[in-house]
Design a protein around this motif. Structure first.
Motif, PDB file in Angstrom:
ATOM      1  N   ALA A   1       0.719  -1.142   0.160  1.00 62.52           N
ATOM      2  CA  ALA A   1      -0.029  -0.004  -0.170  1.00 62.52           C
ATOM      3  C   ALA A   1       0.746   1.379   0.143  1.00 62.52           C
ATOM      4  N   PRO A   2       1.702   1.549   0.690  1.00 57.43           N
ATOM      5  CA  PRO A   2       2.582   2.528   0.656  1.00 57.43           C
ATOM      6  C   PRO A   2       3.308   2.673  -0.611  1.00 57.43           C
ATOM      7  N   ARG A   3       3.683   1.872  -1.210  1.00 58.06           N
ATOM      8  CA  ARG A   3       4.523   1.915  -2.813  1.00 58.06           C
ATOM      9  C   ARG A   3       3.229   2.381  -3.750  1.00 58.06           C
ATOM     10  N   ILE A   4       2.145   1.859  -3.482  1.00 56.82           N
ATOM     11  CA  ILE A   4       1.007   2.152  -4.555  1.00 56.82           C
ATOM     12  C   ILE A   4       0.532   3.771  -4.224  1.00 56.82           C
ATOM     13  N   ILE A   5       0.650   3.977  -3.238  1.00 57.72           N
ATOM     14  CA  ILE A   5       0.346   5.604  -2.694  1.00 57.72           C
ATOM     15  C   ILE A   5       1.344   6.401  -3.233  1.00 57.72           C
TER      16      ILE A   5
ATOM     17  N   LEU B   1       4.209  10.069  -9.287  1.00 58.59           N
ATOM     18  CA  LEU B   1       4.415   9.704 -10.793  1.00 58.59           C
ATOM     19  C   LEU B   1       3.802  11.082 -11.814  1.00 58.59           C
ATOM     20  N   PRO B   2       2.395  11.344 -11.309  1.00 50.29           N
ATOM     21  CA  PRO B   2       1.932  12.499 -12.129  1.00 50.29           C
ATOM     22  C   PRO B   2       2.964  13.872 -12.073  1.00 50.29           C
ATOM     23  N   ALA B   3       3.670  14.089 -10.875  1.00 50.34           N
ATOM     24  CA  ALA B   3       4.633  14.962 -10.764  1.00 50.34           C
ATOM     25  C   ALA B   3       5.768  14.979 -11.924  1.00 50.34           C
ATOM     26  N   LEU B   4       6.174  13.656 -11.944  1.00 50.54           N
ATOM     27  CA  LEU B   4       7.344  13.239 -12.687  1.00 50.54           C
ATOM     28  C   LEU B   4       6.868  13.398 -14.166  1.00 50.54           C
TER      29      LEU B   4
ATOM     30  N   CYS C   1       0.119   4.472 -15.258  1.00 49.85           N
ATOM     31  CA  CYS C   1       1.222   3.780 -15.003  1.00 49.85           C
ATOM     32  C   CYS C   1       2.040   3.686 -13.623  1.00 49.85           C
ATOM     33  N   GLY C   2       1.473   4.607 -12.907  1.00 44.92           N
ATOM     34  CA  GLY C   2       1.794   4.616 -11.311  1.00 44.92           C
ATOM     35  C   GLY C   2       1.223   3.252 -10.950  1.00 44.92           C
ATOM     36  N   LEU C   3       0.049   2.953 -10.941  1.00 39.07           N
ATOM     37  CA  LEU C   3      -0.415   1.670 -10.845  1.00 39.07           C
ATOM     38  C   LEU C   3       0.183   0.314 -11.234  1.00 39.07           C
ATOM     39  N   TYR C   4       0.720   0.447 -12.341  1.00 33.32           N
ATOM     40  CA  TYR C   4       1.249  -0.652 -13.134  1.00 33.32           C
ATOM     41  C   TYR C   4       2.722  -1.052 -12.284  1.00 33.32           C
TER      42      TYR C   4
END
Length: 75
Positions: free
Chosen positions: A11-15, A21-24, A72-75
């Motif tokens: 969960a911490p990695r997904i959050i 990732l949107p900021a990147l 892509c962040g979820l993948y």
């Protein structure tokens, strides 16, 4: 006793991925646009500001980029 591995590890990695990732992606889009403008200006001696002209960017483009960043962040 041991904690739930799903809550403690996954969960911490997904959050974090959903937040960062949107900021990147925004940072990458700014860097790509800046390099396109500068390359067009200095190498081709042309006006490169068409790459960043708001008339050519729709809200659909922004929404598509945001959705892609989240997926892509979820993948």
């Amino acid at each position: 006793s041991a904690g739930d591995p799903l809550l403690d590890l996954v969960a911490p990695r997904i959050i974090a991925a959903l937040l960062v990732l949107p900021a990147l992606c925004v940072l990458g889009a700014v860097a790509a646009s800046t390099s396109a403008v500068l390359t067009t200006f200095f190498v081709f001696d042309a006006d490169g500001f068409a790459f960043v002209d708001p008339r050519f960017i729709s809200w659909g483009d922004v929404a598509c980029a945001g959705l892609k960043a989240i997926l892509c962040g979820l993948y």
